[in-house]
Every structure is written in structure tokens, then in C-alpha cells.
Design an enzyme around this catalytic site. Sequence first.
Site, PDB file in Angstrom:
ATOM      1  N   ASP A  41       0.810  -1.217   0.000  1.00  0.00           N
ATOM      2  CA  ASP A  41       0.000   0.000   0.000  1.00  0.00           C
ATOM      3  C   ASP A  41       0.841   1.264   0.000  1.00  0.00           C
ATOM      4  O   ASP A  41       2.029   1.267   0.337  1.00  0.00           O
ATOM      5  CB  ASP A  41      -0.962   0.015   1.200  1.00  0.00           C
ATOM      6  CG  ASP A  41      -0.256   0.022   2.542  1.00  0.00           C
ATOM      7  OD1 ASP A  41       0.784  -0.662   2.660  1.00  0.00           O
ATOM      8  OD2 ASP A  41      -0.737   0.691   3.482  1.00  0.00           O
ATOM      9  N   GLU A  95       0.059  -1.272   5.573  1.00  0.00           N
ATOM     10  CA  GLU A  95       1.104  -0.879   6.517  1.00  0.00           C
ATOM     11  C   GLU A  95       0.997   0.588   6.884  1.00  0.00           C
ATOM     12  O   GLU A  95       1.403   0.987   7.975  1.00  0.00           O
ATOM     13  CB  GLU A  95       2.478  -1.154   5.895  1.00  0.00           C
ATOM     14  CG  GLU A  95       3.667  -0.913   6.831  1.00  0.00           C
ATOM     15  CD  GLU A  95       4.224   0.504   6.780  1.00  0.00           C
ATOM     16  OE1 GLU A  95       5.048   0.857   7.643  1.00  0.00           O
ATOM     17  OE2 GLU A  95       3.837   1.281   5.877  1.00  0.00           O
TER      18      GLU A  95
END
Length: 352
Positions: A66, A120
Amino acid sequence: MTDLLAATAELVDIASPSLAEGPFADLVEGWLRDVPWLTVDRHGDNVVARTELGRDQRLVLAGHLDTVPANDNEVARIEGDTLWGLGSADMKGGLAVFLELARTVDAPTCDVTYVFYAAEEIAAEHSGLLQLFRERPDLVAADAAILGEPTDGWIEAGCQGTARVRLSLTGERAHTARPWKGRNAIHRLGPILEAIAGYEAREPTIDGCTYREAIQAVFVEGGVAGNVVPDEAVLTVNLRIAPDRTLDEAVDAFRSMVAPWTEDGDGFEVVDRSEPAPPSLTHPLLAPLVEAGTPVRAKLGWTDVARFAEHGIPAINLGPGDSSVAHMRDEHVTRDSIERVHAALHGLLTAS
């Protein structure tokens, strides 16, 4: 060899903001399933690919899929040997390196697990890595791990822990025209803030890496009205903790530090905590990187290496890109940075 700068640009052009990594995970899964020497598992939006060669030890190479939200930088742009774009440093350059290694190193000297995980960049409750540890620990079991966070090709050893402490001080309300009839809770913060401002940081050295602890006031809350002596003041403090002591030890030390100015009825609450991780530079799977001349420094921030350390897996940070430009509109990564990290990890996996 693959043009890794161009490969990173292709990844940048695939949108993968937190909680919307699915299409990117689909592509990564497909690419890895085409590799005959890998066993691939998908769990949520986390993709794990493993060699099964029966080696004595297993190394994890892990990176998050991400990115933070775009800031007019979602389209990759290459100028010379520099790639500009969202996630180029944090951490699609690292992902490009891992994908190249996964697809080209068919007989590594140790078994390798490639972990591409979701979420994350947001709250830990969404972390794909924690989801794997919780629901499929078999997929992330290993003897050591390397996290591809941006370090510009340095080994950033371990990481410092972090905690937020909420300190609530009491007082007694009164009219500001007659303050002697009350007790000002905000004024009670004065000596505590002075003590924090005067704190001399601990700088322990572990495995040749010097860490630097910190104590910082980050929020102050208080006040009732413009003519009322406040009866409560709340101070939130962030602690950064070197890996030579536990988070509990650091919190206890801070409690003792402020004890001269606190009393019964005041509050002391740890509202967020993440343990530090040791450097682990002497682990036999990681030491060859140091021996090969990869530069080393302490990791002063906190990263997911601590998640691995909590599960008994020594871990370090090593990836392309400069962490100081992560999340910025002008985020970028250089060809040299990507290629140095690829060379270091390729040498580690092939003993070359």
C-alpha cells in the site's frame, strides 16, 4: 538484467492506497504463480511466495503493497536516472527488487519467503502483516527477515520502540479573579514540561549502532472557560526507546522522571505502544551483508521489523529510496539506489 527503474515505474502506475490494494495484489499473485520454483498463497490482500528447497534456514523478504493517498503524484515520471511518483521510495522500489529476485533466483542458498502485505500505512488494526502472524503464522515463519523499507541501500539495524503516555493532572476550579481559591491544573504542567525539554537523550551503542532516545510533548489539553481556573490538564508524551531496554523499563523511567510533580488523583496511562527491535547484525543469514560492505546505521524510527522481532525472528531494514521523501508530493527514487539494493540481496541469496 531487468531495468529495475522502469519496473518500479510500472508498479507506481498501479494504484494501491491502503485498504484498496486488491488489484495490485492480484497482479503480484499472478506474476508469482508463473514462477515454477515458488509456492504461492493468497490470504486476504497479502501474497506470500516461498521456495521449498529443504535448506537449513529460511529468510523472509517482506514489503508492503500500500501507499498513502495520492497528492497529484500518482503517475510515474522518469527523468534521467530518477523516478518520481507516489510510492516510488515507500516502497515500490523495494517491491520491484523483491519481485525480480523471486522471478530470477531459482536456487538460493537458503529458502526464501517473499511476503507482500497490505495496509502498513494505516492503523495497526488493519495490518496485513499482523493478519498473517495472527491467522497464518506458518506463512511467515523464518529464521530471519529483511524489510524493504527505504534506507537508500543502508542496513538500518533493528528499530527504536515507541510509546505514547497520557498524563492527566488535577486541580480545583475557581474564578480567575480569585485564583487563590482554586488550583490551576495547567500551571502544574510547567515543571514537567521543563523537565522534558531538558531531558538528555540516552545514546546506547549496540552492535556498533548508536541509537538516540527521545521524549517529546506532543499534545496539551486543558481549559474550561476564559474566566475559570482549570481543574484538569492533559499532556501526551511520545517516548522513543532504544533496543537495549524494554518498553516497560522506559515507561517506568519516565514515570519516575515526572513523579516529583505528580500526586494521588493524577492519571498516567500508556495509550499506544510498540516494542523496539535489536540490531541482529550477527545473525548468520544477515551478517554476510555486513561482511560484504553494506553500510550500517541504527534505525531511529519504528518499522515492522519489530513485528518480526516480537515473534522471535531477527530482522533488519534494507531497501532503495530515501525515507525523508516518503509521503511527499515529490517522492522519488534513483536507479543507483535500486540497483545497489538488488546487488546486495542478490549476492546474499546466491553467495556471490
